[in-house]
Enzyme design. Structure first.
Site, PDB file in Angstrom:
ATOM      1  CB  SER A  93      -1.287   0.631   1.015  1.00 35.99           C
ATOM      2  OG  SER A  93      -1.564  -0.970   0.826  1.00 35.99           O
ATOM      3  CE  LYS A 167      -4.736  -1.788   2.068  1.00 32.21           C
ATOM      4  NZ  LYS A 167      -4.221  -1.719   2.095  1.00 32.21           N
TER       5      LYS A 167
END
Length: 286
Positions: A93, A167
């Protein structure tokens, strides 16, 4: 057989590598070698990223953040060392702009690139049931589909960077819902309503969610061993706020919950606790 290199074998990367090792020829590397050695039964353990990727058709990065990812993929030469035409997949991420930079760098060196961050935490990684948000060309997504399907459910979101945006959207929903569940249980605990009974009573109603089921029960039991670290949650929230600022947006709930996680991580010793520990931060306010 397709050869895959996995860079980063921490809480998430290790079970992901194990699933891939059941289907493909893999090599693994981790900054802390002790984290990679348990995978020696199904993978070749490399001494450095270049050794790991030297014969790889696919390079999967599962590193802490954007800074660490660029340091390994560019700084340590992993992209350059991979086979000509190799596909690099960033499953960590990071900021969307980070992966766009990495995609440009990969293209300049004759490699393909997609971003494919995941949701589901350690539980999802161990069960191979991760939600996988993919940004990149249709052709690269189709090529990567069989590898990613060994880890969960991949969805093509659009061009490079869009997986990371998805995300961030996911993390906003997760963090804000954790905050809502924490407040509900904090109220119950202090107003003559059993929080454990409340979690069960809410099942099947509009307040029901995976967050209530998993993290609500964590809060009730006081179990804050990390499935998803609070420090990582804070990183993602800050990245989401940065993306919102770039788009000229104001996200009031995101700002509030980010401030709470910042205090938990920076001042309350919660960096390595599960993000359900937002409940502990809330209790510290009385």
């Amino acid at each position: 057989m397709t050869k895959i290199a996995v860079l980063g074998t921490g809480l998430m990367g290790a079970p992901m590598a194990r699933h891939l090792g059941a289907c493909f020829d893999i090599s693994v590397w981790n900054r802390n070698p002790d984290r990679a050695l348990p995978l020696a039964d199904i993978a070749r353990v490399a001494r450095d990223p270049v050794e790991a990727v030297s014969d790889a058709d696919v390079v999967i990065s599962m590193l802490l953040d954007g800074e660490a990812t660029e340091a390994v993929l560019i700084g340590k030469g992993a992209i350059e060392a991979a086979r000509p035409g190799a596909l690099v997949i960033d499953m960590g991420s990071v900021e969307p702009e980070c992966d766009r930079r990495l995609a440009d760098f990969a293209s300049c060196h004759g490699k393909h690139f997609i971003d494919a961050p995941v949701s589901g935490g350690v539980v999802g990684a161990e069960a191979a049931s991760l939600s996988i948000f993919v940004g990149g060309s249709t052709e690269d997504f189709e090529y990567a589909f069989r590898f990613l399907s060994a880890l969960g459910r991949p969805t093509h979101m659009g061009p490079v960077g869009s997986g990371q945006v998805a995300k961030l959207a996911n993390q906003l929903i997760v963090a804000i819902t954790i905050g809502a569940v924490a407040e509900a249980l904090h109220l119950a605990e202090n107003a003559d309503c059993d929080p454990a009974v409340l979690v069960q009573a809410l099942k099947g109603g509009f307040a029901d969610s995976r967050i209530l089921d998993l993290h609500g029960n964590r809060m009730v039991k006081g179990d804050f061993q990390p499935g998803g670290r609070s420090a990582a949650q804070l990183k993602d929230l800050r990245n989401a706020l940065d993306a919102a600022a770039q788009a000229g947006l104001t996200l009031p709930l995101a700002r509030t919950v980010t401030d709470g996680f910042a205090d938990l991580v920076n001042n309350k010793g919660g960096a390595d606790l599960d993000h359900a520990a937002y409940f502990l931060w809330l209790k510290s306010l009385c």
